[in-house]
Design an enzyme around this catalytic site. Structure first.
Site, PDB file in Angstrom:
ATOM      1  N   GLY A  30       2.224  -5.309  42.634  1.00 55.15           N
ATOM      2  CA  GLY A  30       2.684  -4.241  43.528  1.00 55.15           C
ATOM      3  C   GLY A  30       1.612  -3.203  43.783  1.00 55.15           C
ATOM      4  N   HIS A  36      -4.298  -7.178  48.838  1.00 55.99           N
ATOM      5  CA  HIS A  36      -3.080  -7.991  48.782  1.00 55.99           C
ATOM      6  C   HIS A  36      -2.714  -8.506  50.174  1.00 55.99           C
ATOM      7  CE1 HIS A  36      -2.293  -5.085  45.314  1.00 55.99           C
ATOM      8  NE2 HIS A  36      -2.300  -6.250  44.714  1.00 55.99           N
ATOM      9  N   GLN A 157      -9.509 -14.377  36.138  1.00 53.53           N
ATOM     10  CA  GLN A 157      -8.099 -14.776  36.276  1.00 53.53           C
ATOM     11  C   GLN A 157      -8.001 -16.023  37.155  1.00 53.53           C
ATOM     12  OE1 GLN A 157      -4.827 -11.879  37.085  1.00 53.53           O
ATOM     13  NE2 GLN A 157      -5.034 -12.594  39.178  1.00 53.53           N
ATOM     14  N   TYR A 188     -10.934  -2.955  46.970  1.00 53.20           N
ATOM     15  CA  TYR A 188      -9.587  -2.379  46.861  1.00 53.20           C
ATOM     16  C   TYR A 188      -8.981  -2.765  45.525  1.00 53.20           C
ATOM     17  CZ  TYR A 188      -9.241  -0.963  51.736  1.00 53.20           C
ATOM     18  OH  TYR A 188      -9.428  -0.341  52.934  1.00 53.20           O
ATOM     19  N   SER A 190      -5.342  -1.525  42.964  1.00 52.64           N
ATOM     20  CA  SER A 190      -4.241  -0.569  42.769  1.00 52.64           C
ATOM     21  C   SER A 190      -4.705   0.565  41.862  1.00 52.64           C
ATOM     22  CB  SER A 190      -3.038  -1.276  42.154  1.00 52.64           C
ATOM     23  OG  SER A 190      -2.693  -2.385  42.951  1.00 52.64           O
ATOM     24  N   ARG A 191      -5.663   0.262  40.984  1.00 54.08           N
ATOM     25  CA  ARG A 191      -6.142   1.287  40.045  1.00 54.08           C
ATOM     26  C   ARG A 191      -7.060   2.313  40.720  1.00 54.08           C
ATOM     27  NH1 ARG A 191      -5.811  -3.177  36.167  1.00 54.08           N
ATOM     28  NH2 ARG A 191      -4.323  -2.572  34.552  1.00 54.08           N
TER      29      ARG A 191
HETATM   30  P1  AMP Z   1      -2.743  -7.356  41.297  1.00 51.83           P
HETATM   31  O1  AMP Z   1      -1.587  -6.760  42.014  1.00 51.83           O
HETATM   32  O2  AMP Z   1      -3.832  -6.383  41.004  1.00 51.83           O
HETATM   33  O3  AMP Z   1      -2.337  -8.198  40.133  1.00 51.83           O
HETATM   34  O4  AMP Z   1      -3.386  -8.366  42.346  1.00 51.83           O
HETATM   35  C1  AMP Z   1      -2.626  -9.385  42.940  1.00 51.83           C
HETATM   36  C2  AMP Z   1      -3.559 -10.358  43.628  1.00 51.83           C
HETATM   37  O5  AMP Z   1      -4.295  -9.683  44.625  1.00 51.83           O
HETATM   38  C3  AMP Z   1      -4.574 -10.975  42.668  1.00 51.83           C
HETATM   39  O6  AMP Z   1      -4.728 -12.341  42.989  1.00 51.83           O
HETATM   40  C4  AMP Z   1      -5.813 -10.196  42.958  1.00 51.83           C
HETATM   41  O7  AMP Z   1      -6.999 -10.901  42.690  1.00 51.83           O
HETATM   42  C5  AMP Z   1      -5.679  -9.938  44.439  1.00 51.83           C
HETATM   43  N1  AMP Z   1      -6.489  -8.777  44.833  1.00 51.83           N
HETATM   44  C6  AMP Z   1      -6.433  -7.536  44.309  1.00 51.83           C
HETATM   45  N2  AMP Z   1      -7.376  -6.743  44.876  1.00 51.83           N
HETATM   46  C7  AMP Z   1      -8.032  -7.509  45.777  1.00 51.83           C
HETATM   47  C8  AMP Z   1      -9.111  -7.286  46.687  1.00 51.83           C
HETATM   48  N3  AMP Z   1      -9.712  -6.100  46.803  1.00 51.83           N
HETATM   49  N4  AMP Z   1      -9.528  -8.304  47.455  1.00 51.83           N
HETATM   50  C9  AMP Z   1      -8.932  -9.525  47.347  1.00 51.83           C
HETATM   51  N5  AMP Z   1      -7.923  -9.798  46.516  1.00 51.83           N
HETATM   52  C10 AMP Z   1      -7.460  -8.814  45.744  1.00 51.83           C
END
Ligand code: AMP
EC number: 6.3.2.1
Length: 516
Positions: A30, A36, A157, A188, A190-191
């Site tokens: 989220g 995302h 991951q 980008y 979320s943190r």
């Molecule tokens: P998270 O919500 O942080 O667990 O991310 C969910 C998915 O979005 C994961 O597969 C992340 O690798 C991908 N993701 C997060 N940030 C980025 C980004 N800046 N560019 C591409 N994919 C991202």
């Protein structure tokens, strides 16, 4: 768009709506952002139904980490998903996901290979990847998607999940998606919400450092120490950053590299104040790949052949591969409706392209070391090739072989899903198209040249329209424009003009890549 908070709800939704349609899953925690959204867009190009999961997974946070603080903004996420055409969100509680405790001894968990979890982030985040692997396995079992989308931002991951799917034989295709960055280079995350404006500005240094290493790599440097040192040096210009690790590893196995032979992953984790950021860059020692997709009759095969010849790259004739397999099936005497026998045969075959001494622009094609360059053009093969190419098992195997041939790059390939499915990381993607009227006109001229006068322009237009519909709507590998493809509308262009455009785009791409 629907929002479910229970596993029963999403299961029932899928049962009702699936009806043979392909499902793409985008697992997230989220607080959705442009990264995302790019995964969702990619999923939409390849699947009829797109599900986003939103779950802040307690299993992947250590007690000292930011589980409580992690941003939760479901209503905002819901609106964003609705806007980009997500079909359903599943946002279950921990109890719904079967996590009633975070104590190892009380849960069934999935344990990835320690060689992959003990490096990079795994060194400080003990148990993190076991938590990730466990939750992803649960989500894949719950949704049973055809494809699941993961960002290269979390490269470790991604590698662990690819390995998990391979090792546990999970029936899903993992689709890696490129990192999305803010205009100033920060990936980008979320943190990033934890950062002050000043810290956000300072955080650009991570990408600046990685980009410098990429530039050094493009100038020929392959050794670990100089590639790492140039990043370190750049990051040291912002003393507020504390580097946790800076490593060069093989992207799929995560084994540390002293030197990049084919591909290297340069990955970093660093803290600014209490915010931990990660970033990485892929160093690819390969010649570029050009992927040319588009509807039938847009001139793809002629253009691809000429572009490959002029750039001195291999023309990966995917159509010839499907023909070779069809030839093999016909030779074997297997009934054409016996898909399991065909799957057995095809998954053991090997297709190779070898240089043709007589004609440089048209390589010879071998299947199981047997030269079939001529044989695949027979009427018998032509009559059966589209039925054989429509088989899921055949496409899966040939996509695998195409990706294998593409490992070292240096190819130009054409088809319907080359840029979206076969080579999503191609350096240059082209979507070649023309109006139905123009394609019908070209086809009519071709037929007239062959002496076939008994067909009208209108009939051809109808046929082309029908073909477009079925190509775009078929469940496996539908015709779609990749989000990062350059569209070339060829109605008023000659073959020479089209190929010149592609060659100049290729040259531009090479220079920007080398200087990024
Ligand atoms: P998270 O919500 O942080 O667990 O991310 C969910 C998915 O979005 C994961 O597969 C992340 O690798 C991908 N993701 C997060 N940030 C980025 C980004 N800046 N560019 C591409 N994919 C991202």
């Amino acid at each position: 768009m629907r929002l479910f908070t229970t596993t029963a709800g999403i299961r029932c939704y899928l049962k009702q709506h699936r009806q043979g349609l392909e499902v793409g899953l985008v697992p997230t925690m989220g607080a959705l952002h442009a990264g995302h959204l790019s995964l969702i867009k990619q999923a939409k190009t390849q699947n009829k139904i797109v599900i986003v999961s939103i779950f802040v997974n307690p299993l992947q946070f250590a007690p000292t980490e930011d589980f409580q603080q992690y941003p939760r903004q479901l209503e905002q996420d819901r609106q964003l998903c609705e806007k980009v055409g997500v079909d359903a969100i599943v946002a279950p509680t921990a109890a719904e996901m079967g996590i009633i405790s975070t104590t190892d001894s009380e849960l069934t968990q999935v344990v990835p290979p320690p060689s992959m979890t003990s490096v990079l982030c795994g060194r400080s985040r003990i148990g993190h990847f076991q938590g990730v692997a466990t939750i992803v396995t649960k989500l894949l079992n719950l949704i049973q998607p055809e494809r699941a989308y993961f960002g290269e931002k979390d490269a470790q991951q991604l590698a662990i999940i690819q390995r998990l799917v391979e090792d546990l034989k999970l029936p899903v295709q993992i689709v890696p998606c490129p990192i999305v960055r803010e205009s100033f280079g920060l990936a980008y995350s979320s943190r990033n919400q934890y950062l002050t404006p000043e810290q956000k500005e300072q955080a650009q240094v991570l990408y600046r450092g990685l980009a410098k290493a990429k530039n050094l790599f493009s100038l020929g440097e392959r050794d670990r120490t100089p590639l790492i040192n140039i990043v370190k040096q750049e990051i040291s210009t912002v003393p507020a950053f504390q580097v946790e690790y800076l490593e060069l590893v093989e992207p799929r196995t995560l084994i540390p590299l002293e030197q990049v032979a084919e591909t290297g992953l340069l990955a970093i984790a660093a803290k600014i104040d209490s915010t931990r950021l990660i970033d990485n860059i892929i160093l690819r020692n390969r010649q570029p790949i050009v992927a040319i997709d588009g509807p039938a009759g847009a001139g793809k095969s002629t253009v691809t052949r000429v572009v490959a010849q002029q750039l001195g790259l291999l023309y990966l004739d995917t159509g010839a591969m499907y023909r070779a397999v069809t030839w093999l099936v016909l030779q074997s005497g297997i009934a054409l409706d016996d898909e399991s026998a065909i799957a057995e045969l095809v998954s053991q075959c090997q297709i190779k392209f070898v240089e043709n001494q007589q004609n440089e622009s048209s390589p010879q094609i071998l299947i199981n070391d047997y030269d079939v360059t001529q044989a695949i053009r027979s009427m018998e093969v032509t009559a059966q090739v589209s039925a054989i190419a429509a088989l899921h098992s055949v496409r899966t195997e040939l996509v695998r072989q195409q990706q294998n041939i593409g490992k070292k790059g240096g190819i130009v390939a054409e088809g319907r899903d080359i840029g979206t499915n076969v080579f999503p990381d191609a350096e240059l993607k082209i979507f070649l198209t023309a109006s139905v009227q123009e394609r019908a006109r070209r086809r009519l001229l071709e037929l007239q040249k062959q002496g076939q006068e008994n067909v009208t322009l209108e009939q051809l237009e109808n046929l082309i329209q029908e073909r477009d519909m079925s190509d775009s709507n078929r469940t496996f590998a539908p015709l779609r424009k990749a989000i990062d493809a350059v569209e070339i509308q060829t109605d008023n262009l000659s073959i020479v003009e089209v190929t010149n455009q592609i060659i100049s785009l290729y040259k531009q791409q090479l220079t920007t890549n080398n200087h990024k």
